[in-house]
Design a protein around this motif. Structure first.
Motif, PDB file in Angstrom:
ATOM      1  N   LEU A 169       0.776  -1.094  -0.166  1.00 15.17           N
ATOM      2  CA  LEU A 169      -0.022   0.003   0.064  1.00 15.17           C
ATOM      3  C   LEU A 169       0.913   1.319   0.101  1.00 15.17           C
ATOM      4  O   LEU A 169       1.771   1.155   0.712  1.00 15.17           O
ATOM      5  CB  LEU A 169      -0.978  -0.007   1.203  1.00 15.17           C
ATOM      6  N   MET A 170       0.370   2.219  -0.721  1.00 14.22           N
ATOM      7  CA  MET A 170       1.205   3.679  -0.860  1.00 14.22           C
ATOM      8  C   MET A 170       0.197   4.495  -0.591  1.00 14.22           C
ATOM      9  O   MET A 170      -0.667   4.796  -1.095  1.00 14.22           O
ATOM     10  CB  MET A 170       1.840   3.777  -2.262  1.00 14.22           C
ATOM     11  N   GLY A 171       0.465   5.451   0.672  1.00 18.47           N
ATOM     12  CA  GLY A 171      -0.433   6.508   0.785  1.00 18.47           C
ATOM     13  C   GLY A 171       0.111   7.851   0.087  1.00 18.47           C
ATOM     14  O   GLY A 171       1.411   7.997  -0.288  1.00 18.47           O
ATOM     15  N   ILE A 199      -1.335   9.217   4.244  1.00 23.62           N
ATOM     16  CA  ILE A 199      -0.245   8.198   4.766  1.00 23.62           C
ATOM     17  C   ILE A 199      -1.019   7.523   6.182  1.00 23.62           C
ATOM     18  O   ILE A 199      -0.791   6.583   6.182  1.00 23.62           O
ATOM     19  CB  ILE A 199       0.895   9.343   5.231  1.00 23.62           C
ATOM     20  N   ALA A 200      -1.689   8.225   7.075  1.00 16.97           N
ATOM     21  CA  ALA A 200      -2.211   7.728   8.142  1.00 16.97           C
ATOM     22  C   ALA A 200      -3.211   6.587   7.722  1.00 16.97           C
ATOM     23  O   ALA A 200      -3.079   5.373   8.424  1.00 16.97           O
ATOM     24  CB  ALA A 200      -2.878   8.614   8.907  1.00 16.97           C
ATOM     25  N   HIS A 201      -4.110   6.708   6.581  1.00 13.24           N
ATOM     26  CA  HIS A 201      -4.912   5.590   6.463  1.00 13.24           C
ATOM     27  C   HIS A 201      -4.218   4.442   5.739  1.00 13.24           C
ATOM     28  O   HIS A 201      -4.557   3.300   5.940  1.00 13.24           O
ATOM     29  CB  HIS A 201      -5.831   6.242   5.574  1.00 13.24           C
ATOM     30  N   ALA A 202      -3.182   4.660   4.980  1.00 10.48           N
ATOM     31  CA  ALA A 202      -2.366   3.446   4.378  1.00 10.48           C
ATOM     32  C   ALA A 202      -1.724   2.922   5.514  1.00 10.48           C
ATOM     33  O   ALA A 202      -1.625   1.572   5.475  1.00 10.48           O
ATOM     34  CB  ALA A 202      -1.442   4.069   3.254  1.00 10.48           C
ATOM     35  N   MET A 248       3.748  -1.008   3.839  1.00 14.80           N
ATOM     36  CA  MET A 248       3.153   0.233   3.351  1.00 14.80           C
ATOM     37  C   MET A 248       4.105   1.243   3.193  1.00 14.80           C
ATOM     38  O   MET A 248       5.330   1.342   4.014  1.00 14.80           O
ATOM     39  CB  MET A 248       1.883   0.983   4.279  1.00 14.80           C
ATOM     40  N   GLY A 249       4.033   2.530   2.370  1.00 18.14           N
ATOM     41  CA  GLY A 249       4.894   3.450   2.430  1.00 18.14           C
ATOM     42  C   GLY A 249       4.178   4.682   1.917  1.00 18.14           C
ATOM     43  O   GLY A 249       2.966   4.649   1.899  1.00 18.14           O
ATOM     44  N   TYR A 250       4.892   5.610   1.537  1.00 17.63           N
ATOM     45  CA  TYR A 250       4.183   7.133   0.860  1.00 17.63           C
ATOM     46  C   TYR A 250       4.726   7.582  -0.265  1.00 17.63           C
ATOM     47  O   TYR A 250       6.152   7.413  -0.169  1.00 17.63           O
ATOM     48  CB  TYR A 250       3.626   7.805   2.013  1.00 17.63           C
ATOM     49  N   VAL A 251       4.124   8.488  -1.135  1.00 20.69           N
ATOM     50  CA  VAL A 251       4.706   9.126  -1.998  1.00 20.69           C
ATOM     51  C   VAL A 251       4.858  10.658  -1.536  1.00 20.69           C
ATOM     52  O   VAL A 251       3.621  11.171  -1.162  1.00 20.69           O
ATOM     53  CB  VAL A 251       4.284   8.881  -3.482  1.00 20.69           C
ATOM     54  N   ARG A 252       5.873  11.204  -1.540  1.00 26.28           N
ATOM     55  CA  ARG A 252       6.018  12.772  -1.318  1.00 26.28           C
ATOM     56  C   ARG A 252       5.665  13.352  -2.269  1.00 26.28           C
ATOM     57  O   ARG A 252       5.463  13.185  -3.713  1.00 26.28           O
ATOM     58  CB  ARG A 252       7.382  12.977  -0.991  1.00 26.28           C
ATOM     59  N   PRO A 275      10.674  -3.166  -8.144  1.00 27.43           N
ATOM     60  CA  PRO A 275      10.012  -3.252  -9.442  1.00 27.43           C
ATOM     61  C   PRO A 275       9.201  -4.239  -9.225  1.00 27.43           C
ATOM     62  O   PRO A 275       9.479  -5.615  -9.161  1.00 27.43           O
ATOM     63  CB  PRO A 275      11.261  -3.365  -9.975  1.00 27.43           C
ATOM     64  N   GLY A 276       7.801  -4.305 -10.033  1.00 26.69           N
ATOM     65  CA  GLY A 276       7.057  -5.234 -10.366  1.00 26.69           C
ATOM     66  C   GLY A 276       5.902  -5.498  -9.222  1.00 26.69           C
ATOM     67  O   GLY A 276       5.218  -6.035  -9.411  1.00 26.69           O
ATOM     68  N   GLN A 277       6.098  -5.081  -8.028  1.00 34.33           N
ATOM     69  CA  GLN A 277       5.260  -5.180  -7.219  1.00 34.33           C
ATOM     70  C   GLN A 277       3.829  -4.645  -7.336  1.00 34.33           C
ATOM     71  O   GLN A 277       3.941  -3.698  -7.756  1.00 34.33           O
ATOM     72  CB  GLN A 277       5.739  -4.794  -5.484  1.00 34.33           C
ATOM     73  N   LYS A 278       2.924  -5.297  -6.962  1.00 36.90           N
ATOM     74  CA  LYS A 278       1.672  -4.830  -7.146  1.00 36.90           C
ATOM     75  C   LYS A 278       0.945  -4.123  -6.046  1.00 36.90           C
ATOM     76  O   LYS A 278       0.982  -4.185  -4.689  1.00 36.90           O
ATOM     77  CB  LYS A 278       0.578  -6.059  -7.167  1.00 36.90           C
ATOM     78  N   VAL A 279       0.660  -2.530  -6.281  1.00 38.56           N
ATOM     79  CA  VAL A 279       0.602  -1.422  -5.450  1.00 38.56           C
ATOM     80  C   VAL A 279      -0.927  -1.038  -5.353  1.00 38.56           C
ATOM     81  O   VAL A 279      -1.535  -0.773  -6.715  1.00 38.56           O
ATOM     82  CB  VAL A 279       1.571  -0.283  -5.706  1.00 38.56           C
ATOM     83  N   VAL A 280      -1.282  -0.753  -4.253  1.00 40.97           N
ATOM     84  CA  VAL A 280      -2.722   0.077  -4.358  1.00 40.97           C
ATOM     85  C   VAL A 280      -2.668   1.364  -3.749  1.00 40.97           C
ATOM     86  O   VAL A 280      -1.937   1.453  -2.606  1.00 40.97           O
ATOM     87  CB  VAL A 280      -4.002  -0.685  -3.296  1.00 40.97           C
ATOM     88  N   VAL A 281      -3.072   2.557  -4.240  1.00 43.96           N
ATOM     89  CA  VAL A 281      -2.848   3.847  -3.692  1.00 43.96           C
ATOM     90  C   VAL A 281      -3.872   4.322  -2.546  1.00 43.96           C
ATOM     91  O   VAL A 281      -4.979   4.050  -2.918  1.00 43.96           O
ATOM     92  CB  VAL A 281      -2.361   4.883  -4.643  1.00 43.96           C
ATOM     93  N   VAL A 282      -3.591   4.692  -1.524  1.00 40.78           N
ATOM     94  CA  VAL A 282      -4.516   5.142  -0.582  1.00 40.78           C
ATOM     95  C   VAL A 282      -4.365   6.545  -0.373  1.00 40.78           C
ATOM     96  O   VAL A 282      -3.821   7.377  -0.235  1.00 40.78           O
ATOM     97  CB  VAL A 282      -4.282   4.770   0.892  1.00 40.78           C
TER      98      VAL A 282
END
Length: 215
Positions: free
Chosen positions: A71-73, A79-82, A93-97, A115-122
């Protein structure tokens, strides 16, 4: 409307994370006059609502993105929800600045992402879609397989719908603008006749003809 859409709409209205004021418009940073103000950060300070939101997001992910690995917030609201959803689902989880750091490794993506990991953005809310699409593109540039986005609330603005489709981004929200104004009228937050004015704003935020129509 589903039971969940109604529940989240009621929650957001109850804690005034969504505040409707068609007769006294808010002014957005862009200068646009708006009958609605949304601050989903308030969900974090209301434990019962927070539970509804986080378990709701878990449900969306399980229903639509079963193969998710990370998961990426979005920074900062997602961020908190992710983090909470990641904990509930036992997922990293991580987040994108919003921009790269100007020191250290100058990361824009925080947290481990292969690379290649399946990500859902929160994300917390989507209006025109620009910021979440930028996050998705950053993750794609890093080699991630972005499955889609889950969010608490979406305005359903045509510009946002078109942008997401053009960028090949799928979003699922816990509730929508249309759900919220329907519940708001039923619960007495607004008058029944205000719904048309609110929809007129949503369909074209730069058109101020909805102002004063309720007087």
């Amino acid at each position: 409307m589903t039971e969940q859409e109604i529940l989240i709409a009621k929650d957001l209205l109850k804690i005034k994370a969504i505040f409707l004021r068609p007769d006294e418009p808010f002014i957005w940073a862009s200068g646009i006059k708006s009958p609605i103000y949304c601050d989903n950060r308030l969900t974090l300070t209301a434990p019962n609502v927070r539970l509804d939101v986080e378990y709701g997001l878990v449900g969306l992910i399980k229903d639509h993105f079963k193969n998710v690995e990370v998961l990426m917030g979005t920074s900062t609201a997602g961020i908190a929800h992710a983090a909470i959803v990641g904990h509930l689902m036992n997922l990293p989880m991580g987040y994108v600045r919003s921009s790269s750091k100007d020191h250290g490794r100058q990361n824009r993506i925080e947290g481990r992402l292969e690379p290649g990991q399946k990500v859902v953005v929160v994300e917390d809310l989507i209006s025109t879609g620009g910021s979440v699409i930028e996050v998705v593109n950053t993750l794609r540039d890093a080699g991630a397989d972005v499955l889609g986005v889950v969010s608490i609330y979406t305005y359903g603005m045509q510009k946002g719908i078109d942008r997401l489709a053009e960028a090949n981004v799928v979003n699922y929200s816990l509730t929508t603008f249309d759900n919220v104004i329907e519940v708001a009228a039923q619960e007495g937050y607004i008058k029944e006749e205000d719904k048309e004015r609110l929809v007129k704003f949503r369909n074209n935020p730069t058109d101020e003809s909805w102002i004063g129509q309720g007087e």
